[in-house]
Design an enzyme around this catalytic site. Structure first.
Site, PDB file in Angstrom:
ATOM      1  N   ASN A   1     -15.565 -29.343  14.264  1.00 54.38           N
ATOM      2  CA  ASN A   1     -15.765 -30.455  15.133  1.00 54.38           C
ATOM      3  C   ASN A   1     -14.378 -31.073  15.763  1.00 54.38           C
ATOM      4  O   ASN A   1     -13.881 -31.708  15.069  1.00 54.38           O
ATOM      5  CB  ASN A   1     -16.813 -31.352  14.617  1.00 54.38           C
ATOM      6  CG  ASN A   1     -17.136 -32.439  15.639  1.00 54.38           C
ATOM      7  OD1 ASN A   1     -16.678 -32.490  16.875  1.00 54.38           O
ATOM      8  ND2 ASN A   1     -18.202 -33.265  15.605  1.00 54.38           N
TER       9      ASN A   1
ATOM     10  N   HIS B   1     -21.306 -28.916  22.879  1.00 55.92           N
ATOM     11  CA  HIS B   1     -20.136 -29.645  21.905  1.00 55.92           C
ATOM     12  C   HIS B   1     -20.471 -28.835  20.403  1.00 55.92           C
ATOM     13  O   HIS B   1     -21.577 -28.678  20.038  1.00 55.92           O
ATOM     14  CB  HIS B   1     -20.636 -31.062  21.938  1.00 55.92           C
ATOM     15  CG  HIS B   1     -19.835 -31.913  20.662  1.00 55.92           C
ATOM     16  ND1 HIS B   1     -18.491 -31.871  20.351  1.00 55.92           N
ATOM     17  CD2 HIS B   1     -20.254 -32.715  19.688  1.00 55.92           C
ATOM     18  CE1 HIS B   1     -18.135 -32.309  19.593  1.00 55.92           C
ATOM     19  NE2 HIS B   1     -19.424 -33.098  18.830  1.00 55.92           N
TER      20      HIS B   1
ATOM     21  N   CYS C   1     -17.108 -37.959  21.125  1.00 56.52           N
ATOM     22  CA  CYS C   1     -17.374 -36.312  21.317  1.00 56.52           C
ATOM     23  C   CYS C   1     -18.084 -35.885  22.356  1.00 56.52           C
ATOM     24  O   CYS C   1     -17.952 -34.824  23.037  1.00 56.52           O
ATOM     25  CB  CYS C   1     -18.290 -35.863  20.196  1.00 56.52           C
ATOM     26  SG  CYS C   1     -17.827 -36.193  18.559  1.00 56.52           S
TER      27      CYS C   1
HETATM   28  O1  UT7 Z   1     -19.536 -34.797  16.911  1.00 54.94           O
HETATM   29  C1  UT7 Z   1     -20.401 -35.947  16.878  1.00 54.94           C
HETATM   30  C2  UT7 Z   1     -21.713 -35.675  16.419  1.00 54.94           C
HETATM   31  N1  UT7 Z   1     -21.764 -35.377  15.126  1.00 54.94           N
HETATM   32  C3  UT7 Z   1     -22.894 -34.853  14.721  1.00 54.94           C
HETATM   33  O2  UT7 Z   1     -23.961 -34.847  15.421  1.00 54.94           O
HETATM   34  C4  UT7 Z   1     -22.977 -34.577  13.205  1.00 54.94           C
HETATM   35  C5  UT7 Z   1     -24.411 -34.789  12.838  1.00 54.94           C
HETATM   36  N2  UT7 Z   1     -24.751 -34.402  11.264  1.00 54.94           N
HETATM   37  C6  UT7 Z   1     -24.672 -33.270  10.682  1.00 54.94           C
HETATM   38  O3  UT7 Z   1     -23.933 -32.614  11.467  1.00 54.94           O
HETATM   39  C7  UT7 Z   1     -25.204 -33.191   9.355  1.00 54.94           C
HETATM   40  O4  UT7 Z   1     -25.977 -34.325   9.132  1.00 54.94           O
HETATM   41  C8  UT7 Z   1     -24.150 -33.115   8.195  1.00 54.94           C
HETATM   42  C9  UT7 Z   1     -23.450 -31.640   8.329  1.00 54.94           C
HETATM   43  C10 UT7 Z   1     -23.195 -34.145   8.248  1.00 54.94           C
HETATM   44  C11 UT7 Z   1     -24.913 -33.254   6.951  1.00 54.94           C
HETATM   45  O5  UT7 Z   1     -25.892 -32.044   7.027  1.00 54.94           O
HETATM   46  P1  UT7 Z   1     -27.174 -32.616   6.327  1.00 54.94           P
HETATM   47  O6  UT7 Z   1     -27.863 -31.337   6.158  1.00 54.94           O
HETATM   48  O7  UT7 Z   1     -27.716 -33.820   7.058  1.00 54.94           O
HETATM   49  O8  UT7 Z   1     -27.054 -33.150   4.924  1.00 54.94           O
HETATM   50  P2  UT7 Z   1     -27.162 -34.736   4.336  1.00 54.94           P
HETATM   51  O9  UT7 Z   1     -26.372 -35.600   4.873  1.00 54.94           O
HETATM   52  O10 UT7 Z   1     -28.740 -35.101   4.143  1.00 54.94           O
HETATM   53  O11 UT7 Z   1     -26.813 -34.548   2.811  1.00 54.94           O
HETATM   54  C12 UT7 Z   1     -27.484 -33.370   1.788  1.00 54.94           C
HETATM   55  C13 UT7 Z   1     -26.694 -33.541   0.573  1.00 54.94           C
HETATM   56  C14 UT7 Z   1     -26.488 -34.937   0.054  1.00 54.94           C
HETATM   57  O12 UT7 Z   1     -26.761 -34.830  -1.365  1.00 54.94           O
HETATM   58  P3  UT7 Z   1     -28.064 -35.551  -1.988  1.00 54.94           P
HETATM   59  O13 UT7 Z   1     -28.102 -36.964  -1.702  1.00 54.94           O
HETATM   60  O14 UT7 Z   1     -29.039 -34.814  -1.406  1.00 54.94           O
HETATM   61  O15 UT7 Z   1     -28.159 -35.220  -3.536  1.00 54.94           O
HETATM   62  C15 UT7 Z   1     -25.107 -35.306   0.319  1.00 54.94           C
HETATM   63  O16 UT7 Z   1     -24.444 -36.006  -0.618  1.00 54.94           O
HETATM   64  O17 UT7 Z   1     -25.570 -33.014   0.713  1.00 54.94           O
HETATM   65  C16 UT7 Z   1     -24.535 -33.716   0.162  1.00 54.94           C
HETATM   66  N3  UT7 Z   1     -23.100 -33.648   0.654  1.00 54.94           N
HETATM   67  C17 UT7 Z   1     -22.315 -32.469   0.372  1.00 54.94           C
HETATM   68  N4  UT7 Z   1     -22.417 -31.685  -0.616  1.00 54.94           N
HETATM   69  C18 UT7 Z   1     -21.319 -30.784  -0.558  1.00 54.94           C
HETATM   70  C19 UT7 Z   1     -22.793 -34.422   1.774  1.00 54.94           C
HETATM   71  N5  UT7 Z   1     -21.629 -33.572   2.032  1.00 54.94           N
HETATM   72  C20 UT7 Z   1     -21.340 -32.675   1.294  1.00 54.94           C
HETATM   73  C21 UT7 Z   1     -20.403 -31.594   0.999  1.00 54.94           C
HETATM   74  N6  UT7 Z   1     -20.261 -30.933  -0.057  1.00 54.94           N
HETATM   75  N7  UT7 Z   1     -19.142 -31.765   1.897  1.00 54.94           N
END
Ligand code: UT7
Length: 324
Positions: free
Chosen positions: A281, A251, A114
């Site tokens: 992204n 980005h 990225c």
């Molecule tokens: O381009 C390269 C750089 N990339 C990045 O910098 C990406 C960085 N990360 C992010 O943008 C975010 O961390 C995400 C968008 C990937 C995730 O958001 P988050 O607020 O960090 O959520 P999380 O990973 O802590 O997940 C929260 C909950 C989890 O469930 P539990 O464990 O709380 O029950 C996940 O399993 O959301 C769940 N979850 C989803 N739920 C519905 C994860 N993906 C999904 C989904 N739909 N698609």
């Protein structure tokens, strides 16, 4: 005399197929609401079957050439930032060279995921200000839809396909930070973070292209810290202050990362170009796509001071500050 790498034009290409968040609700335990609130993404584009990264890159390069009123004969170097090349080799850049009908000059790819476009801009800048090249096309082009695990809801809803290109030319400046062109760049990487974002296949491991794997939450925290820190460093290198920046063109991974970084820099969101809602992204393509949209919508104007920053797999991260 100080040579500067000045942006002459920008252009982009997006595949035709628009995929809304609702598309994923049919096959995954996810919702439009979750995707919007956690990432800011509303839709993304996916390349058609048979449409490759080089096809996207060539279309973006042609758009940039058209906007500048230049012909491929006036270009002497091409850099493509991509992690999703058509083939293991040759480079996408040589495919672009051939697609533009060029039989002169040089072309190569840069791979910093990225952060690829930032690395490519810094590389082009070094070549232009050292006199090794006079005018280059720098492209970010990706087809991340090809490396998605469609059963992994935590990644496959986040990425999209697209390409953006800028034309950079060596022009004389005064050496002051009032010059047009690239004023400073800051590049960083730290391979200890490899597990945070990687593809689980490759040429010298299992011979597959592999699928993207990401630890989203820890990466999120690294991203805001490292992006704010590289942005502050590049401003210091250029001898500029936060409040002199007209536009942050970041980005586009997640609206919360974009907003968190802007907040740490004390820059309001109406000075940030945001396209994540429409493109998702697109890895190395996201910054040139956002630059192109910023110009097309009349926000970015000649003389504006622009700060671009990115982080991705590696981890690799960095920033570039330039006057449009
Ligand atoms: O381009 C390269 C750089 N990339 C990045 O910098 C990406 C960085 N990360 C992010 O943008 C975010 O961390 C995400 C968008 C990937 C995730 O958001 P988050 O607020 O960090 O959520 P999380 O990973 O802590 O997940 C929260 C909950 C989890 O469930 P539990 O464990 O709380 O029950 C996940 O399993 O959301 C769940 N979850 C989803 N739920 C519905 C994860 N993906 C999904 C989904 N739909 N698609």
């Amino acid at each position: 005399m100080t040579l500067r790498a000045v942006v002459e034009s920008v252009g982009h290409y997006l595949p035709e197929r628009i995929v809304p968040n609702s598309h994923f609700e049919a096959t995954l335990d996810t919702s439009d609401e979750w995707i919007r609130t956690r990432s800011g993404i509303e839709r993304r584009r996916f390349a058609a079957e048979g449409e490759t990264t080089s096809d996207l890159a060539i279309a973006a390069a042609k758009a940039a050439l058209d906007h500048a009123g230049l012909t491929p004969g006036e270009i002497d170097g091409i850099i493509v930032a991509t992690s999703t090349p058509d083939l293991t080799f040759p480079s996408v850049a040589t495919m672009v060279q051939n697609g533009l009908g060029m039989q002169h000059g040089f072309a190569f790819d840069v791979q910093a995921v990225c952060a690829g476009f930032i690395y490519a801009l810094a590389t082009a800048n070094a070549m232009l200000i050292s006199g090794q090249s006079r005018r280059m096309i720098v492209i970010g082009a990706e087809t991340f839809s090809r490396i998605m695990d469609w059963e992994d809801r935590s990644t496959c809803v986040l990425f999209g396909d697209g390409a953006g290109a800028v034309i950079l030319a060596a022009q004389e400046g005064t050496g002051q930070n009032s010059d047009r062109g690239i004023l400073a760049a800051d590049l960083n990487s730290d391979g200890r973070y490899r597990e945070m974002l990687y593809v689980d296949g490759g040429v010298s491991t299992d011979g597959r292209a592999g699928k993207l794997r990401m630890q989203g939450n820890p990466l999120f925290r690294q991203a805001v810290d490292k992006l704010a820190s590289t942005a502050i460093t590049v401003l210091q290198k250029a001898g500029l202050a936060n409040d002199e920046v007209d536009w942050i063109v970041p980005h586009q991974a997640n609206i919360r990362i974009i907003a968190g970084t802007a907040r740490k820099m004390n820059i309001s969101m109406d000075r940030v170009i945001v396209t994540v809602q429409d493109h998702g992204n697109t890895s190395a393509a996201s910054i040139p796509l956002a630059l192109s949209v910023g110009v097309e919508t009349g926000r970015i104007k000649r003389g504006d001071l622009i700060l671009s920053e990115a982080i991705g797999g590696g981890l690799a991260w960095g920033s570039v500050i330039f006057r449009w």
